[in-house]
Every structure is written in structure tokens, then in C-alpha cells.
Design a protein around this motif. Structure first.
Motif, PDB file in Angstrom:
ATOM      1  N   THR A   1       0.863  -1.184   0.000  1.00  0.00           N
ATOM      2  CA  THR A   1       0.000   0.000   0.000  1.00  0.00           C
ATOM      3  C   THR A   1       0.896   1.228   0.000  1.00  0.00           C
ATOM      4  O   THR A   1       1.774   1.360   0.857  1.00  0.00           O
ATOM      5  CB  THR A   1      -0.913   0.035   1.236  1.00  0.00           C
ATOM      6  N   THR A   2       0.679   2.130  -0.964  1.00  0.00           N
ATOM      7  CA  THR A   2       1.569   3.281  -1.108  1.00  0.00           C
ATOM      8  C   THR A   2       0.831   4.592  -0.879  1.00  0.00           C
ATOM      9  O   THR A   2      -0.381   4.678  -1.009  1.00  0.00           O
ATOM     10  CB  THR A   2       2.205   3.314  -2.519  1.00  0.00           C
ATOM     11  N   HIS A   3       1.611   5.612  -0.547  1.00  0.00           N
ATOM     12  CA  HIS A   3       1.070   6.967  -0.439  1.00  0.00           C
ATOM     13  C   HIS A   3       2.156   7.963  -0.820  1.00  0.00           C
ATOM     14  O   HIS A   3       3.335   7.617  -0.924  1.00  0.00           O
ATOM     15  CB  HIS A   3       0.549   7.250   0.978  1.00  0.00           C
ATOM     16  N   GLY A   4       1.745   9.197  -1.038  1.00  0.00           N
ATOM     17  CA  GLY A   4       2.710  10.247  -1.340  1.00  0.00           C
ATOM     18  C   GLY A   4       2.470  10.870  -2.705  1.00  0.00           C
ATOM     19  O   GLY A   4       1.850  10.269  -3.587  1.00  0.00           O
ATOM     20  N   GLU A   5       2.962  12.092  -2.875  1.00  0.00           N
ATOM     21  CA  GLU A   5       2.828  12.833  -4.117  1.00  0.00           C
ATOM     22  C   GLU A   5       4.170  13.436  -4.498  1.00  0.00           C
ATOM     23  O   GLU A   5       5.021  13.662  -3.641  1.00  0.00           O
ATOM     24  CB  GLU A   5       1.756  13.905  -3.967  1.00  0.00           C
ATOM     25  N   SER A   6       4.333  13.718  -5.768  1.00  0.00           N
ATOM     26  CA  SER A   6       5.631  14.105  -6.313  1.00  0.00           C
ATOM     27  C   SER A   6       6.289  15.232  -5.534  1.00  0.00           C
ATOM     28  O   SER A   6       7.484  15.185  -5.243  1.00  0.00           O
ATOM     29  CB  SER A   6       5.482  14.508  -7.776  1.00  0.00           C
TER      30      SER A   6
ATOM     31  N   GLY B   1       5.745   7.108   0.671  1.00  0.00           N
ATOM     32  CA  GLY B   1       5.704   6.073   1.692  1.00  0.00           C
ATOM     33  C   GLY B   1       5.037   4.804   1.213  1.00  0.00           C
ATOM     34  O   GLY B   1       4.198   4.820   0.305  1.00  0.00           O
ATOM     35  N   VAL B   2       5.419   3.690   1.823  1.00  0.00           N
ATOM     36  CA  VAL B   2       4.861   2.391   1.460  1.00  0.00           C
ATOM     37  C   VAL B   2       4.794   1.499   2.694  1.00  0.00           C
ATOM     38  O   VAL B   2       5.681   1.534   3.557  1.00  0.00           O
ATOM     39  CB  VAL B   2       5.708   1.713   0.352  1.00  0.00           C
ATOM     40  N   THR B   3       3.720   0.709   2.769  1.00  0.00           N
ATOM     41  CA  THR B   3       3.573  -0.307   3.808  1.00  0.00           C
ATOM     42  C   THR B   3       3.496  -1.666   3.138  1.00  0.00           C
ATOM     43  O   THR B   3       2.704  -1.859   2.202  1.00  0.00           O
ATOM     44  CB  THR B   3       2.304  -0.075   4.645  1.00  0.00           C
TER      45      THR B   3
ATOM     46  N   VAL C   1      15.901   5.915   2.354  1.00  0.00           N
ATOM     47  CA  VAL C   1      14.768   5.226   2.958  1.00  0.00           C
ATOM     48  C   VAL C   1      14.890   5.175   4.477  1.00  0.00           C
ATOM     49  O   VAL C   1      15.998   5.071   5.034  1.00  0.00           O
ATOM     50  CB  VAL C   1      14.644   3.792   2.398  1.00  0.00           C
ATOM     51  N   GLU C   2      13.769   5.283   5.151  1.00  0.00           N
ATOM     52  CA  GLU C   2      13.676   5.083   6.606  1.00  0.00           C
ATOM     53  C   GLU C   2      12.672   3.964   6.846  1.00  0.00           C
ATOM     54  O   GLU C   2      11.539   4.024   6.362  1.00  0.00           O
ATOM     55  CB  GLU C   2      13.218   6.361   7.302  1.00  0.00           C
TER      56      GLU C   2
ATOM     57  N   VAL D   1       9.025   5.146  -6.619  1.00  0.00           N
ATOM     58  CA  VAL D   1      10.052   4.929  -5.595  1.00  0.00           C
ATOM     59  C   VAL D   1       9.511   3.982  -4.525  1.00  0.00           C
ATOM     60  O   VAL D   1      10.253   3.164  -3.960  1.00  0.00           O
ATOM     61  CB  VAL D   1      10.513   6.276  -4.985  1.00  0.00           C
ATOM     62  N   ASN D   2       8.209   4.067  -4.247  1.00  0.00           N
ATOM     63  CA  ASN D   2       7.588   3.165  -3.279  1.00  0.00           C
ATOM     64  C   ASN D   2       7.612   1.720  -3.768  1.00  0.00           C
ATOM     65  O   ASN D   2       7.823   0.786  -2.996  1.00  0.00           O
ATOM     66  CB  ASN D   2       6.137   3.579  -3.037  1.00  0.00           C
ATOM     67  N   TRP D   3       7.373   1.550  -5.048  1.00  0.00           N
ATOM     68  CA  TRP D   3       7.329   0.201  -5.613  1.00  0.00           C
ATOM     69  C   TRP D   3       8.701  -0.463  -5.516  1.00  0.00           C
ATOM     70  O   TRP D   3       8.802  -1.648  -5.214  1.00  0.00           O
ATOM     71  CB  TRP D   3       6.902   0.244  -7.076  1.00  0.00           C
TER      72      TRP D   3
END
Length: 387
Positions: free
Chosen positions: A13-18, A24-26, A65-66, A132-134
Motif C-alpha cells: 500500500t503506497t502513499h505520497g505525491e511528487s 511512503g509504502v507499507t 529510505v527510513e 520509488v515506493n514500488w
């Protein structure tokens, strides 16, 4: 907004905008016991990040990444793995002219038409920045595949009209990362680089394609129809920004073959198991893996953000006007798309391993790669054992 999740048991599951604060990703469904560190993820992010060469965007993002959850003492715990990547170099001011005047062939107007609003800075959620999340999630899946003896590798096999000859899997591993184009055929890579620079100097862009191949995928993954391996791979790879085509095995050239030309006889391997003679089917028959290499290709169109003058219309005033998309954009997408394609193949395969019972969903077994390779569950030996 839906469409932000991928996978069934290995779920991303991803979130975030350019131009938002962070991406972010879970990752849910990763079994416990996998050795994992931020460095493992960072290694893949560094392959995708901008500013790698003169033929990529100059946006200066460290893509550091964190990892916030799901790890203890260097191993996964079986709980959701949360990761964020900060956006450090966004410059939204250059996008203000396009708030109500959509850039040609972008998602500006379609997003606004659907939602009534959008984050216009850098394209917001529709930007390829989101991949980047992928790649972060795919790095985790790649660690699982590595543990199971499965390899996935891709390279750029075409830019414009310049197409690389077929290369071996060993060449993919050895040469892909040696040049900025990420083409495993060095001579062709140089021709591609020169052609990309020509389009770049002309203020234009060019499309291309990415070839991918696997080694070590076990037989028996997948299911008929909607859960077939090509159906799920197609969904994964056609989600890649700018993707206009996906094919596997013979792909489009299959339409030029007769049945007798394409059909592959059966023989036996060293263990006495049936195997097809040849692999024109790309490691998949009836939607299910044969145990042979899976290979295919993804076509990406030319980047739509180009500095050449173009025409748009302001949807508030109805006024037509000439615009130039000024900013930091890639003149070609496949070189940075290679780790994205690998990530999506990784995620798809790990999900199939879990769905097929080849991995313990709670914890990774001590002996990786021990698969049940029986062909006939109702054979006398297996039937007796099952009873």
C-alpha cells in the motif's frame, strides 16, 4: 482514491505525491525471519533515483529510505513493514501555469475531471515519482526470491528504432549496470546513448522497451483465467507509468507462427519429469509456470514532459495558448524503469509463492527452496499418501 494497493497475500500500500513532504509504502504479509536492512532497500532505490547521469532528470533526490516498523534485530517480525522516502528537491512553482491548463498527454485534466481537484505540483500522485515506493517494496520481495534461489533481471532492449540483439541471462547480470542506458549489450548501449542525447538536445524525448527474465521460478505457480501468471504480471507491469504494452514468450510475433511452429514437444529432464522442448511459451502454459525461465517485454512511450512548444486550453476561460513545460525531466524512461520493472516482477512472484503455499505466510522455513514438484496429486503414490 482507490488503486493504491497491490498484491493479495504480499500486499503493498503506497502513499505520497511528487512534491509532497514524502513518499511512503507499507508492506503487509512479509513472513517473519527474513534478514533485512535499510541498506538492502537503499541499494535498489539508488538504481532508480534521479540525477544518475546526463540522460536522466537533474532533480536531486537522495531517496534515502527510513524503515519505521516490521524489523527487530535485523529480521522481519511478520508485522507490517513501514517505509518513507523524503522529497528533498521539489520545485512546484514551475507548475503554476498548468493549474487550469493541462499539459499535453498528462493526467492533469483527467485527475481534475474525476476528483474535482488535484495536487498539481509535479503531477502529484500521477507522477512517476511514486514508483520509488514500488522499488522499496520490491527490494523486500527480491530478498525473499534470493533466499528461494530465484533471480529476476531486466535491461533496456530498445530505444527508438535501436534494438539490442538477444543476450543471455549471464550477460544481463554482468553488463546491465555497466552503462547509464542499462542495456546489457555494450555496443548497442553506446548507440542508444548517442540517440537519446540527440533527442535531448532537440528538446524532445523518445520511447523504448525493457526486457525481463527470471531464473529458478518453480513449476505450478498461478491459476487459470483471471489469476494466471501472465494476467497478474500484465496488471503489474501495465501499471508502470508510460507503459503501453506487455508481452511474454513469443509475444506479438506469435501471431506470425502456425500451431505446428509454436507448439513444443515434451521430453524428460534428468529427474525424469516432463519438460517442454524449447521455451517459446515464456515459462508459462495454461497460465501456470512450467519451471522454465519467464521472460517478456514492457514498452514505455516517450516522456510527455518536453520543452518543445505545445498547445493547451485553459478549461476555466476556454482560451487556447502555447505552453512550454519547463523543469527537470527524463528524456527517456527505460533506463530508470529497469529497477521498477524488476520490482513489480518480484512482488508478483512472491505473492504467487505465498498463494501457492510455497512459503510459510507466518515465518520463513529453515530450508528454502524445497518445493513439492509432484505433477499428479491423484497418482497412486500421492493418493495413498493423502489417505
Amino acid at each position: 482514491m482507490n488503486g493504491n494497493e497491490f498484491g493479495r497475500l504480499f500486499r503493498v500500500t503506497t502513499h505520497g505525491e511528487s512534491h509532497g513532504p514524502a513518499m511512503g509504502v507499507t508492506v503487509s504479509g512479509c513472513p517473519a525471519g527474513l534478514a533485512l536492512s535499510a541498506e538492502d532497500v537503499q541499494r535498489e532505490l539508488d538504481r532508480r533515483k534521479p540525477g544518475q547521469s546526463m540522460i536522466t532528470t537533474s532533480r536531486d533526490e537522495p531517496d534515502a529510505v527510513e524503515i519505521h516498523s516490521g524489523l527487530q534485530d535485523g529480521y522481519t517480525t511478520g508485522t507490517p513493514i513501514g517505509m518513507t522516502i523524503q522529497n528533498k528537491d521539489s520545485r512546484s512553482g514551475k507548475y503554476e501555469p498548468f493549474v487550469t491548463a493541462p499539459r499535453p498527454s498528462h493526467g492533469d485534466f483527467t485527475y481534475s475531471a474525476k476528483f474535482g481537484t488535484r495536487n498539481w505540483g509535479g503531477g502529484g500522485r500521477s507522477s512517476a515519482r511514486e514508483t520509488v515506493n514500488w522499488v522499496a517494496a520490491g527490494a523486500i520481495a527480491g530478498k525473499i526470491l534470493e533466499r528461494e534461489g530465484i533471480e529476476v533481471k531486466a535491461h533496456v532492449n530498445q530505444i527508438g528504432e535501436i534494438r539490442a540483439p538477444d543476450v543471455s541471462f549471464e550477460q544481463l547480470l554482468e553488463h546491465t549496470e555497466e552503462n547509464p542506458v542499462r542495456c546489457a549489450h555494450p555496443e548497442t548501449a553506446e548507440r542508444m546513448r548517442e540517440r537519446i542525447e540527440e533527442y535531448q538536445e532537440a528538446g524532445d524525448s523518445i520511447g523504448g522497451s525493457i526486457y525481463f527474465e527470471t531464473r529458478g521460478v518453480p513449476r505450478g505457480l498461478g491459476a487459470p483465467r483471471f489469476d494466471s501468471v501472465p494476467a497478474r504480471l500484465g496488471r503489474a507491469l501495465m501499471a508502470v507509468p508510460a507503459a503501453t504494452g506487455f508481452e511474454f514468450g513469443l509475444g506479438r510475433s506469435a501471431r506470425e507462427r502456425t500451431g505446428s511452429e509454436r507448439n513444443e514437444d515434451w521430453t524428460t529432464d534428468e529427474a525424469g519429469d516432463p519438460v517442454p522442448v524449447g521455451n517459446d511459451h515464456g515459462g508459462i502454459q495454461g497460465g501456470i509456470t512450467t519451471g522454465q525461465p519467464i521472460y517478456g517485454e514492457v514498452t514505455l512511450h516517450a516522456p510527455t514532459s518536453i520543452p518543445k512548444p505545445q498547445t493547451t486550453v485553459d478549461w476555466e476561460t476556454g482560451e487556447q495558448k502555447e505552453i512550454q513545460v519547463i523543469g527537470r525531466h527524463d528524456p527517456v524512461l527505460p533506463p530508470r524503469g529497469v529497477p521498477v520493472v524488476e520490482a513489480m516482477v518480484n512482488l508478483t512472484l512472491v505473492d504467487f509463492l505465498l498463494l501457492g503455499g510455497r512459503l510459510n505466510p507466518d515465518r520463513l522455513d529453515d530450508q528454502p527452496g524445497e518445493y513439492d514438484t509432484a505433477y499428479h496429486p491423484q497418482s497412486p503414490e500421492n493418493k495413498k499418501e493423502n489417505e
